[in-house]
Design an enzyme around this catalytic site. Structure first.
Site, PDB file in Angstrom:
ATOM      1  N   CYS A  68      -1.235   1.764   8.677  1.00  0.00           N
ATOM      2  CA  CYS A  68      -2.127   2.833   8.213  1.00  0.00           C
ATOM      3  C   CYS A  68      -2.419   2.678   6.723  1.00  0.00           C
ATOM      4  CB  CYS A  68      -1.488   4.188   8.498  1.00  0.00           C
ATOM      5  SG  CYS A  68      -2.510   5.554   7.932  1.00  0.00           S
TER       6      CYS A  68
ATOM      7  N   CYS B  61      -2.620   5.954   4.776  1.00  0.00           N
ATOM      8  CA  CYS B  61      -1.317   6.609   4.543  1.00  0.00           C
ATOM      9  C   CYS B  61      -0.543   5.881   3.440  1.00  0.00           C
ATOM     10  CB  CYS B  61      -0.445   6.586   5.789  1.00  0.00           C
ATOM     11  SG  CYS B  61      -1.263   6.999   7.312  1.00  0.00           S
ATOM     12  N   ASP B  62      -0.548   4.562   3.465  1.00  0.00           N
ATOM     13  CA  ASP B  62       0.394   3.795   2.643  1.00  0.00           C
ATOM     14  C   ASP B  62      -0.248   2.995   1.503  1.00  0.00           C
ATOM     15  OD1 ASP B  62       2.397   4.691   4.337  1.00  0.00           O
ATOM     16  OD2 ASP B  62       2.159   2.997   5.707  1.00  0.00           O
TER      17      ASP B  62
END
Ligand code: NAP
Length: 301
Positions: free
Chosen positions: A131, A134-135
């Site tokens: 992701c 997300c990261d």
């Protein structure tokens, strides 16, 4: 006892909720993770009609608010067992007891596929990610690579340019699968495309330091120094443990009215066998599935 249980709160499930509530059904959406599914993790959506550009999170938050305003209930819990064959459908949840309804819409979506190489799960959180939104920010000023040639991989690579010192896009062929508009954008960006190559090993002690690449045409191997590896090699349907419903390659088979092989059970969105998986087609499936559920409950289908 609800009229309708909707499993999954992505765009398909949320749209089904909106249509079901407007059709007078007492509907509940069951979600084991966060609202919005994969769409919520998409930094920028540019092909949902009416929005030239919108963050996935914003779009699904609007859908959720619309559901709530219409009186759709939400249960945030994991379904652990399904009994879908009888007239009364039952969904056992981990902590919220058993939910019952006369119709169910399966809108559980899809999950990222893994590369299936050694140390991939060990290095999850240590450099390997599925992701980018997300990261990505964890890799500020560091070199990263994305694996894949589809829309997700290209969008991830372009997104990661905001943070990373260098972004490599590693693709196993010499042509991208991504839509032309995205393919052109990445070719004209600062992303380095590594063609005809696959990742064969993940190197580094507790954190990723580099990946080993193999050129599939020449057979040559090389090392690429990256601290992050974003895997975007497609998806698999979230149908693990689902029985009694006809599947094809793990995806749920439906007719054009979203009816599955079980009466009173419908499917919508990425979990369904279909050709185009987009937010707009998930939403459309959700609308059709809810209308079909309404007809079923009225004894008309
Ligand atoms: P996808 O379209 O299935 O693409 C997967 C990519 O990964 C392909 O390029 C494939 O290579 C490559 N691949 C598969 N297995 C691999 C392996 N083991 N090792 C290396 N590479 C591998 O998946 P996606 O990009 O996640 O997209 C999924 C669906 O969501 C698609 O329908 C897509 O259009 C949609 N989507 C749309 C948007 C948008 O419209 N903006 C954004 C994101 C996703 P090959 O090309 O050689 O098969």
């Amino acid at each position: 006892m609800y009229d309708l249980i909707i499993l999954g709160a992505g765009p398909a499930g949320l749209t089904a909720g909106i249509y079901a509530a407007r059709g007078g059904l007492n509907a509940v959406i069951v979600e084991s993770k966060a609202v919005g599914g994969q769409a919520a993790l998409t930094a920028e959506i540019e092909n949902y009609p009416g929005f030239a550009s919108v963050s996935g999170y914003e779009l699904v938050s609007l859908m959720q608010a619309q559901c709530e305003a219409l009186g759709v209930s939400f249960v945030f819990d994991a379904p652990v067992a399904l009994a879908l064959e009888g007239d009364v459908k039952r969904v056992d949840t981990a902590y919220s007891g058993t939910l019952e309804a006369r119709a169910v819409i399966l809108a559980t979506g899809a999950l990222p596929r893994t590369l299936g190489i050694e140390r991939e799960s060990e290095l999850l959180g240590g450099g390997v990610s599925y992701c980018a939104t997300c990261d990505g920010a964890f890799f500020r000023g560091k070199p990263v690579a994305v694996v894949g040639g589809g829309n997700t991989a290209v969008e991830d690579a372009l997104y990661l340019e905001k943070f990373a010192s260098e972004v490599y896009l590693i693709h196993r062929r010499d042509a991208l699968r991504a839509d032309a508009i995205l393919a052109d954008r990445v070719k004209n960006s600062g992303v380095h495309i590594v063609w005809d190559s696959v990742v064969t090993a993940l190197d580094g002690d507790k954190k990723l330091q580099s990946v080993t690449l193999k050129n599939v045409k020449s057979g040559d191997t090389s090392s690429l120094a990256v601290n992050g590896l974003f895997v975007a090699v497609g998806q698999k349907p979230a149908t693990e443990g689902l029985t009694g419903v006809e599947l094809d390659g793990g995806y749920i088979v439906t007719d054009s009215e979203m009816r599955t092989s079980l009466p009173g059970v419908f499917a919508a969105g990425d979990v369904r066998k279909k050709t185009l998986r987009q937010v707009v087609t998930a939403a459309a499936d959700g609308a059709v599935a809810a209308e079909s559920a309404i007809k079923f409950l009225n004894g008309a289908a």
